[in-house]
Write an enzyme that holds these catalytic residues in place. Sequence first.
Site, PDB file in Angstrom:
ATOM      1  N   ARG A 257       0.844  -1.198   0.000  1.00  0.00           N
ATOM      2  CA  ARG A 257       0.000   0.000   0.000  1.00  0.00           C
ATOM      3  C   ARG A 257       0.879   1.247   0.000  1.00  0.00           C
ATOM      4  O   ARG A 257       1.828   1.344   0.768  1.00  0.00           O
ATOM      5  CB  ARG A 257      -0.942   0.002   1.209  1.00  0.00           C
ATOM      6  CG  ARG A 257      -1.915  -1.175   1.166  1.00  0.00           C
ATOM      7  CD  ARG A 257      -2.937  -1.168   2.265  1.00  0.00           C
ATOM      8  NE  ARG A 257      -3.733  -2.386   2.216  1.00  0.00           N
ATOM      9  CZ  ARG A 257      -4.689  -2.697   3.086  1.00  0.00           C
ATOM     10  NH1 ARG A 257      -4.973  -1.865   4.074  1.00  0.00           N
ATOM     11  NH2 ARG A 257      -5.365  -3.828   2.967  1.00  0.00           N
ATOM     12  N   ARG A 272       1.541   1.687  10.180  1.00  0.00           N
ATOM     13  CA  ARG A 272       1.108   2.057   8.829  1.00  0.00           C
ATOM     14  C   ARG A 272       2.332   1.999   7.914  1.00  0.00           C
ATOM     15  O   ARG A 272       3.145   2.912   7.885  1.00  0.00           O
ATOM     16  CB  ARG A 272       0.500   3.467   8.845  1.00  0.00           C
ATOM     17  CG  ARG A 272      -0.316   3.811   7.614  1.00  0.00           C
ATOM     18  CD  ARG A 272      -0.822   5.233   7.701  1.00  0.00           C
ATOM     19  NE  ARG A 272      -1.805   5.423   8.750  1.00  0.00           N
ATOM     20  CZ  ARG A 272      -3.114   5.300   8.575  1.00  0.00           C
ATOM     21  NH1 ARG A 272      -3.591   4.978   7.396  1.00  0.00           N
ATOM     22  NH2 ARG A 272      -3.940   5.504   9.588  1.00  0.00           N
ATOM     23  N   GLU A 344      -7.377  -0.368  14.412  1.00  0.00           N
ATOM     24  CA  GLU A 344      -7.970  -1.418  13.583  1.00  0.00           C
ATOM     25  C   GLU A 344      -6.971  -2.553  13.353  1.00  0.00           C
ATOM     26  O   GLU A 344      -5.823  -2.322  12.984  1.00  0.00           O
ATOM     27  CB  GLU A 344      -8.399  -0.850  12.232  1.00  0.00           C
ATOM     28  CG  GLU A 344      -9.022  -1.907  11.313  1.00  0.00           C
ATOM     29  CD  GLU A 344      -9.023  -1.495   9.853  1.00  0.00           C
ATOM     30  OE1 GLU A 344      -8.941  -2.389   8.995  1.00  0.00           O
ATOM     31  OE2 GLU A 344      -9.091  -0.275   9.572  1.00  0.00           O
ATOM     32  N   SER A 347     -10.863  -6.391   9.548  1.00  0.00           N
ATOM     33  CA  SER A 347     -12.021  -5.801   8.894  1.00  0.00           C
ATOM     34  C   SER A 347     -12.704  -6.893   8.102  1.00  0.00           C
ATOM     35  O   SER A 347     -12.038  -7.733   7.483  1.00  0.00           O
ATOM     36  CB  SER A 347     -11.575  -4.668   7.961  1.00  0.00           C
ATOM     37  OG  SER A 347     -12.669  -4.068   7.331  1.00  0.00           O
ATOM     38  N   ARG A 383       0.346  -6.182  11.502  1.00  0.00           N
ATOM     39  CA  ARG A 383       0.020  -5.147  12.490  1.00  0.00           C
ATOM     40  C   ARG A 383      -0.324  -5.729  13.864  1.00  0.00           C
ATOM     41  O   ARG A 383      -0.222  -5.031  14.887  1.00  0.00           O
ATOM     42  CB  ARG A 383      -1.136  -4.288  11.974  1.00  0.00           C
ATOM     43  CG  ARG A 383      -1.455  -3.106  12.865  1.00  0.00           C
ATOM     44  CD  ARG A 383      -2.650  -2.327  12.385  1.00  0.00           C
ATOM     45  NE  ARG A 383      -2.342  -1.483  11.234  1.00  0.00           N
ATOM     46  CZ  ARG A 383      -3.187  -0.603  10.722  1.00  0.00           C
ATOM     47  NH1 ARG A 383      -4.397  -0.446  11.261  1.00  0.00           N
ATOM     48  NH2 ARG A 383      -2.857   0.124   9.675  1.00  0.00           N
TER      49      ARG A 383
END
Length: 423
Positions: A257, A272, A344, A347, A383
């Site tokens: 990403r 991140r 988070e 998901s 993460r």
Amino acid sequence: MLDLRVIRDDPDRLRASQRARGESIDVVDELLAADEARRSSLAEFERLRGEQKVLSKEIPHASGEEKQALLARAKDLAAAVKAAQAAADDAQVRLDELAMVPSNIVLDGVPAGGEQNYKVLREVGTAPELDKVRDHLELGEGLRAIDTERGAKVSGSRFYFLTGVGAQLELGILNLAMKTAVDAGFTPVITPTLVRPEVMAGTGFLGAHADEIYRLERDDLYLVGTSEVALAGFHANEIVDLDAGPLRYAGWSACYRREAGSHGKDTRGIIRVHQFHKVEMFIYCREEDAIAEHERLLGWEEQMLAAVEVPYRVIDVAAGDLGSSAARKFDCEAWLPSQSRWMEVTSTSNCTTFQARRLGIRERSGAGPRTVATLNGTLGTTRWIVAILENHQRPDGSVAVPTALRPYLGGVEVLEPVVPTRR
């Protein structure tokens, strides 16, 4: 892509969904107008083609001036048919373009609004009581588990090395996730991380968040940000058999990403980053089974979070924060002691028939082939190391290993710091 019949029959449903997402409702009228134009131009083409066929049967039986008149009419009709076909083709192109614009229709009960308008469904576990809180990077450096300095030296900012117990932790999380998936009946898959543009577009990732995606222009391929993309394309343009129940896959892949627009957000450590690993669940099912499958996906995610013993909460994500493909999304957020906030970690999305319609994935039914539903959910990712280190830290900088992960670290119960920690 949405079912045009649904939009024709109940355009207000799409308008309400667009409003809830904070997106324009103008596209609804534009789409309906384009649909009417396509149907009208197609009807005119068919009318002229019908006249042309009748005329072609009359010409052989005519003679003299009558035949000449019919031949002249046939010539005019041929030009008219060609023009009508071109108009119908243009109308179809316009309709196809507009059909890709609206996001999926949100399901009933999804909170309206943006990122901050989520609804908390439940909180599970208790945050640890810590006199001194070290963040995951300080802990990881003390354990020689995380090396961001050398990651930046080799690849640039937001890259890192996981070394020693850091690598073991990631592999432990992913292996536990894959075992959980296999025990639940998922087929394990190691997926490609480069995909074609039509697959990336089919999953809905080339819309508002296209800047997040790495593209290899020379090869016209995209690096995936989740194995959801490859798994969605796995059955593209196929008719799948769902008679025995949903098709469930668990994909293990590296993920990439660009994190465009996130400058200054969670730049410390590995929260991140540009590259990470993930086990992603992906399901193909009948549309009427999608809501139940969504609850199952959330259940497996919570099972994993319970196994690694971190406090978490479940939120019902608001419409404006769903992404274009999801009709409903639940996030699980782990407690982050160093920042006193929720982060988070999983998901799960119900994409109904939105992705499958774009990708041409159908199933056989009594009424003929029909579009299937697709769902996805994260079962473990890099993460998670952040939450595990911070929630299981001890005053001396050591970290207790959750019981479920100990077999993947050779039975070790406590990770001891290698580098002396600051007191």
